[in-house]
Design an enzyme around this catalytic site. Sequence first.
Site, PDB file in Angstrom:
ATOM      1  CB  CYS A  36     -98.587   7.434 -89.966  1.00 18.98           C
ATOM      2  SG  CYS A  36     -98.691   5.644 -90.141  1.00 18.98           S
ATOM      3  N   GLY A  39     -95.934   7.288 -85.427  1.00 19.68           N
ATOM      4  CA  GLY A  39     -95.393   6.541 -84.293  1.00 19.68           C
ATOM      5  C   GLY A  39     -96.378   5.461 -83.932  1.00 19.68           C
ATOM      6  CD  GLU A  40     -98.873   1.708 -81.782  1.00 14.03           C
ATOM      7  OE1 GLU A  40     -98.348   1.209 -82.800  1.00 14.03           O
ATOM      8  OE2 GLU A  40    -100.095   1.692 -81.599  1.00 14.03           O
ATOM      9  CB  SER A  41    -102.348   5.962 -82.744  1.00 12.80           C
ATOM     10  OG  SER A  41    -102.817   4.646 -82.903  1.00 12.80           O
ATOM     11  NE  ARG A  71    -104.189   1.437 -84.069  1.00 12.19           N
ATOM     12  CZ  ARG A  71    -103.729   0.416 -83.359  1.00 12.19           C
ATOM     13  NH1 ARG A  71    -104.551  -0.522 -82.923  1.00 12.19           N
ATOM     14  NH2 ARG A  71    -102.447   0.314 -83.095  1.00 12.19           N
ATOM     15  CG  HIS A 104     -94.433   8.044 -92.050  1.00 10.56           C
ATOM     16  ND1 HIS A 104     -94.561   8.462 -90.753  1.00 10.56           N
ATOM     17  CD2 HIS A 104     -94.938   6.795 -92.079  1.00 10.56           C
ATOM     18  CE1 HIS A 104     -95.108   7.514 -90.030  1.00 10.56           C
ATOM     19  NE2 HIS A 104     -95.360   6.487 -90.807  1.00 10.56           N
ATOM     20  CD  GLU A 112     -93.379  11.987 -91.097  1.00  4.04           C
ATOM     21  OE1 GLU A 112     -94.085  12.448 -92.024  1.00  4.04           O
ATOM     22  OE2 GLU A 112     -93.757  11.076 -90.341  1.00  4.04           O
ATOM     23  CB  ILE A 137     -94.317   2.566 -91.748  1.00  3.95           C
ATOM     24  CG1 ILE A 137     -93.260   3.088 -92.730  1.00  3.95           C
ATOM     25  CG2 ILE A 137     -93.703   1.581 -90.753  1.00  3.95           C
ATOM     26  CD1 ILE A 137     -92.255   4.046 -92.112  1.00  3.95           C
ATOM     27  NE  ARG A 138     -96.062  -1.082 -87.050  1.00  3.70           N
ATOM     28  CZ  ARG A 138     -94.841  -0.557 -87.122  1.00  3.70           C
ATOM     29  NH1 ARG A 138     -93.972  -1.036 -87.993  1.00  3.70           N
ATOM     30  NH2 ARG A 138     -94.490   0.419 -86.334  1.00  3.70           N
TER      31      ARG A 138
HETATM   32  N1  GLN Z   1     -99.909   1.445 -86.752  1.00  2.00           N
HETATM   33  C1  GLN Z   1     -99.555   2.628 -86.035  1.00  2.00           C
HETATM   34  C2  GLN Z   1    -100.665   3.037 -85.068  1.00  2.00           C
HETATM   35  O1  GLN Z   1    -101.667   2.408 -84.971  1.00  2.00           O
HETATM   36  C3  GLN Z   1     -99.261   3.794 -86.957  1.00  2.00           C
HETATM   37  C4  GLN Z   1     -97.979   3.531 -87.689  1.00  2.00           C
HETATM   38  C5  GLN Z   1     -97.179   4.739 -88.023  1.00  2.00           C
HETATM   39  O2  GLN Z   1     -97.389   5.852 -87.517  1.00  2.00           O
HETATM   40  N2  GLN Z   1     -96.179   4.527 -88.830  1.00  2.00           N
HETATM   41  O3  GLN Z   1    -100.506   4.009 -84.390  1.00  2.00           O
END
Ligand code: GLN
Length: 215
Positions: free
Chosen positions: A90, A58-60, A124, A194, A196, A154-155
């Site tokens: 991630c 997700g977004e840390s 990151r 991921h 999942e 993904i990113r």
């Molecule tokens: N770039 C996201 C972060 O810094 C991580 C991306 C992801 O979980 N797919 O949290």
Amino acid sequence: MGVTTADTSRKRPRVGILALQGDVREHARSIVASGGDPVSIRRPQELTDIDGLVLPGGESTTIDKLSRIFEIAEPIREKIANGLPVYGSCAGMILLSNEIADPATDQEGNPQQSFGGLDVTVRRNAFGRQVDSFETELDFAQLSTSEPVHAVFIRAPWLERVGHNVETLADVRINGSTHAVAVRTHHLLATSFHPEVTGELRVHELFIRMIRGEA
Ligand code: GLN
């Protein structure tokens, strides 16, 4: 009576999934398919009755912020220190890292925090803007079979430093340098990608085996 396998004779481990933000549902599906019972975790008291914990992708920065608002960040740190098995994918890998090379800052200029536990330095969004997302086949140690893992990044972060007590299970080679993208210790597991989201179950199965003390 027929032969009873280990899987059917033992209770399914209860696996918490930190459900503040991110791909909680995808992890829940993978945990069920790997032999665990998933349970959503938002409050500190919900941590008491679990055998393992997943920190989703997700977004840390968001998960960090919400975990402090919900006052669950410190209890998670304690659980990690006391040996609770934890798997982070991630954003979850970032949250498990002791050190963030390029922490985001909030509006007041405070750097994001992690729960920590893994003696690694994470970067990151490491793969750069041109390759926001990509997919590749990875050799991944300790899985139930040796077929490569189809990994979706993904990113995604990568690890720039891996401590002596941390084992690298998979890495990627980009522009001549190699970066760890899957690591473990005795009770912590982290992947930059991921599993999942692709129906790859072997990583979650490894985590379930870690919870059972079988890996
Ligand atoms: N770039 C996201 C972060 O810094 C991580 C991306 C992801 O979980 N797919 O949290």
